[in-house]
Every structure is written in C-alpha cells, then in structure tokens.
Scaffold this motif. Structure first.
Motif, PDB file in Angstrom:
ATOM      1  N   ILE A 138       0.830  -1.203   0.000  1.00 13.80           N
ATOM      2  CA  ILE A 138       0.000   0.000   0.000  1.00 13.80           C
ATOM      3  C   ILE A 138       0.865   1.254   0.000  1.00 13.80           C
ATOM      4  O   ILE A 138       0.438   2.325  -0.445  1.00 13.80           O
ATOM      5  N   TYR A 141       1.224   2.716  -3.540  1.00 15.03           N
ATOM      6  CA  TYR A 141       0.108   3.518  -4.042  1.00 15.03           C
ATOM      7  C   TYR A 141       0.012   4.880  -3.352  1.00 15.03           C
ATOM      8  O   TYR A 141      -0.705   5.755  -3.820  1.00 15.03           O
ATOM      9  N   SER A 346      -7.586   2.512   4.722  1.00 17.18           N
ATOM     10  CA  SER A 346      -7.432   1.671   3.533  1.00 17.18           C
ATOM     11  C   SER A 346      -6.597   0.454   3.908  1.00 17.18           C
ATOM     12  O   SER A 346      -5.594   0.570   4.612  1.00 17.18           O
ATOM     13  N   GLN A 348      -4.857  -3.419   2.560  1.00 17.27           N
ATOM     14  CA  GLN A 348      -4.427  -4.295   1.474  1.00 17.27           C
ATOM     15  C   GLN A 348      -3.755  -5.526   2.071  1.00 17.27           C
ATOM     16  O   GLN A 348      -2.806  -5.408   2.838  1.00 17.27           O
ATOM     17  N   GLY A 369      -8.980  -6.462   0.311  1.00 23.02           N
ATOM     18  CA  GLY A 369      -8.830  -5.160   0.945  1.00 23.02           C
ATOM     19  C   GLY A 369     -10.062  -4.300   0.777  1.00 23.02           C
ATOM     20  O   GLY A 369     -11.107  -4.759   0.303  1.00 23.02           O
ATOM     21  N   HIS A 371     -11.278   0.221   0.385  1.00 21.34           N
ATOM     22  CA  HIS A 371     -10.903   1.624   0.242  1.00 21.34           C
ATOM     23  C   HIS A 371      -9.547   1.757  -0.425  1.00 21.34           C
ATOM     24  O   HIS A 371      -8.626   2.392   0.087  1.00 21.34           O
ATOM     25  N   HIS A 372      -9.438   1.146  -1.591  1.00 23.68           N
ATOM     26  CA  HIS A 372      -8.160   1.035  -2.307  1.00 23.68           C
ATOM     27  C   HIS A 372      -8.462   1.111  -3.800  1.00 23.68           C
ATOM     28  O   HIS A 372      -9.298   0.364  -4.304  1.00 23.68           O
ATOM     29  N   LEU A 382      -7.887   6.075  -1.412  1.00 23.71           N
ATOM     30  CA  LEU A 382      -6.875   6.534  -0.462  1.00 23.71           C
ATOM     31  C   LEU A 382      -7.204   7.923   0.072  1.00 23.71           C
ATOM     32  O   LEU A 382      -6.420   8.522   0.786  1.00 23.71           O
ATOM     33  N   THR A 385     -13.206   7.853   0.992  1.00 22.38           N
ATOM     34  CA  THR A 385     -13.888   6.559   1.049  1.00 22.38           C
ATOM     35  C   THR A 385     -15.276   6.648   1.674  1.00 22.38           C
ATOM     36  O   THR A 385     -15.451   6.490   2.874  1.00 22.38           O
TER      37      THR A 385
END
Length: 404
Positions: A138, A141, A346, A348, A369, A371-372, A382, A385
């Motif tokens: 994460i 990103y 978020s 992952q 995951g 909210h990604h 990110l 959300t």
C-alpha cells in the motif's frame, strides 16, 4: 505548459545521455571477457478477477507490460535505463500508455560507493521493495515504494552500516497514452500531479519539487542478516498558482529472518501541507484534506495526513518440482490509517506464491482489501472513502512473465 516541456526535455536529455554512455562499449578482450553492456527486457501477461466487476464474472486475460532494459557496468562507469509499454484489456480500463521507468548514469568509486544522475529510484523505507507480491504494498500507491524521480542519488559502500542520500528537483515526468488516459498520470511512479481531464475535476495543479531523501541502515546479528533502518523525506509542493508548501515523511523499518521465515516490518508517517482554494475539491470535502496522486494513466486522491503500517512474512521452499523452482510463499499486509477529515482506513492484504522456470517468472496472488483504488470500485480509496464502499473486496492476479 512551459514546466511540462522543460521537464520532458530534461528527462529526454537524461535518457539520451544514458543511452550514449551505455552504448560506449569497449571491444571485448581477446580472452573473451564479458561485455559490460547488457540489453534485455520482458513481456508479461495477466489473468485478473475482480469481485466487484459483475460484467467480468469469469475475469479477463491480457497483456500487462512489454519493456526494454539497457544496463552498463564496467566496474567504474555504470548506468541503467528501462522503457515500458502497457496495453490493458477492457476489464482493466482498455487503455495503452508508455513511459520511461528509469534512466540514469553514474560512477562506482574506489570504496564501492556510488553516485547516480538521472531518473532514479528514491531510497526510502524497506529497500529495494516493501513487498513480495507483484502488486507491491500500500506504500507504493501512496508514493513511498519503488518510486523514481529526477535528480542525484549517493549510496555509501556496502557494509554493516550503510547510508543513502538523494536530491530530486523534479519528478519523473509524464509520457504518452491513449485518449482515455489522464496525460499527467502517464508515468510509472505515483507522484503528486495535476488533476486533468480524466480525473476528479478538482482543478488542483500541484506538483512535487526539490525533494530530499535520506536513509540509514544497520546490518546486525549472525552474518549481518538483520537490517534495521530509518528514512526521512522532505520536499516542496507547488500549487501552480505561485504558492509553495511542504511535505514530510519518516519511516522505521526492519527486514530479516525469523526462524525459516523472512519478516519485513515498516511504520511510516507522512504529513502534506497544501494550498487549495475552496473550489478545488469534489464531494464537499475539505480541499486541503487530500492531494491528487497519479500513475498508470489515472489520478486519485490521497489523504494529506496518514500513517502506514506494513507487515510481510515469506518462506522460500527449497527444491524443485519438475522444471519449476524458486518457490516462495508470502503474506503481505498493509494499512493506511488516515489522520484527517474522519477518512476511513485503507487496507491491502496479499497472499501468494511466486516461482520460476528458466526465463519465465510466475505470480499467483489473492488480494483482499477495501478503500483502495486497485482493490475496490472506490477510485478515491486513499482519500475519503464513502460508506457505500465500506466492505472488503477481492482480486485474483495470475501472471506469467518472460524475461530475456
């Protein structure tokens, strides 16, 4: 526009210099010494299934990346460049793009320390990667893993204590893509970018400038197999209207064996100050509670304050199975805890297996995951959300790559 032209010219000049240096190859000695110039590349294909895409209930298959690599190392002069082309199927957005992944030249000094000049990797946090899987962590990103910017990077000689220092006046620039991509986001690294025609319509025009990155790492324990490190980052954010603010980040990290397993841990904290007016927002959010990041053709919002925690565990399976070997199983976990605007966390998690056979490399990743932007229908994942996406979703990625 002037900045964009200037940046593209700078990057192209850097890559041209890199190509010139890399192309300067002395004739091989009579004893058949290996050439310092190496040319290679890769072609990779993916099968992808996304639990939230009802129109692709059986997933989809297509090209991921074609790339060309040039590397040079004669012991003193060194250099590396890579150019990539992506062409994704409809389920992945149905778009194409191309970009310079990296391109630098440099020197290795007598004490084995190195200096790179050009589009190079920021040395920050777990290095060279904060993940085992194909889709990274994460932190990638959020712009803190496997990131390349234009500038200078010095790395001390290898040893029990190492340190690296980098200064990057500009980011890596944007390149070309199809008409359904966002021009400023046609790049590999997730940088702060202008929110242009394929984005969220915020009108933000931020960019990264004059970023200073430092990292220190200690190798301790039996055979120095445990690495403990700290990293720091500070740079400018320019809003395109004459205002300059700052962004800062710090991380502590560990990598090493735990019995037969390898453990990677990282705790990262970042704080961005922005200067947006009331109109530079979407969905009624505070315009200074998020900033736009972009790469791979599209931008999305990132909360301006957050903490990232990473915990990865892997195990290398010895032996071979027919023509296959190099088996590694892993679980990579990461969470971004946003510290602004009541934004939701978020998450992952990737459980997977990688292995190889000759020049082929394979990944089998099960991702879960919320909210990604790559793990849910929430493209603003990110950032804020909204509650409509407050559930875990799944993604399966199977990849075969041929490296030459």
């Amino acid at each position: 526009m002037t900045d964009t032209i200037s940046l593209c010219a700078t990057v192209l000049a850097t890559s041209t210099i890199a190509a010139a240096v890399l192309a300067w190859t002395p004739a091989c000695a009579a004893d058949g010494a290996e050439s310092p110039l190496k040319i290679g590349g890769a072609v990779r294909f993916n099968y992808v299934y996304k639990s939230w895409q009802d129109e692709y209930s059986s997933g989809f298959f297509g090209l991921d990346t074609a790339r060309l690599n040039v590397d040079y190392d004669d012991g003193t002069l060194i250099g590396s460049a890579e150019y990539r082309y992506n062409n994704y199927p409809t389920g992945q957005g149905g778009y194409w793009q191309h970009f310079l992944h990296h391109g630098w030249v440099g020197m290795r000094f007598a004490d084995k320390s190195t200096l790179h000049v050009g589009l190079d990797k920021q040395v920050f946090g777990l290095y060279p990667f904060a993940s085992n899987n194909f889709y990274s962590s994460i932190a990638f990103y959020a712009g803190f893993e496997d990131k390349y910017d234009l500038g200078l990077t010095y790395a001390s000689r290898p040893g029990p204590f190492e340190w690296q220092l980098g200064f990057y006046p500009r980011d890596g620039g944007s390149y070309g893509g199809g008409g359904n991509t966002a021009g400023a986001s046609n790049r590999y690294s997730y940088n702060i970018v202008a929110d242009d025609e394929q984005g969220f319509g915020t009108g933000q025009h931020d960019s990264e400038r004059n970023t200073l990155v430092g990292r220190m790492a200690w190798h301790v324990g039996p055979d120095a197999r445990h690495e403990v490190g700290v990293s720091g980052l500070s740079g400018e954010i320019r809003n395109g209207a004459g205002d300059t603010t700052r962004r800062n980040a710090a991380a502590v990290h560990y990598a090493g064996p735990v019995g037969p397993f390898k453990l990677m841990l990282e705790a990262l904290r970042y704080r961005y100050r922005t200067s947006h007016d009331a109109s530079q927002t979407y969905g009624g959010l505070d315009p200074n509670s998020f900033v736009m990041l972009g790469a791979f053709g599209y931008p999305y919002p990132l909360a301006t304050k957050g903490n990232i925690y990473i915990a990865n565990l892997s195990y290398d399976i010895p032996g071979k199975l027919g023509p296959f070997g190099g088996f590694k199983v892993y679980n990579d976990y990461g969470i971004l805890k946003k510290q602004v605007g009541g934004y939701k966390d978020s998450v992952q998690n990737v459980t997977g297996l990688s292995f190889s056979s000759g020049k082929w490399v394979f990944y089998m990743d099960f991702m879960r995951g919320k909210h990604h932007p790559y793990l849910s229908p929430d493209a603003g994942g990110l950032g804020a959300t909204p509650t409509e996406y407050d559930r875990s979703t799944r993604r399966i990625n199977l990849q075969a790559g041929y490296y030459f």
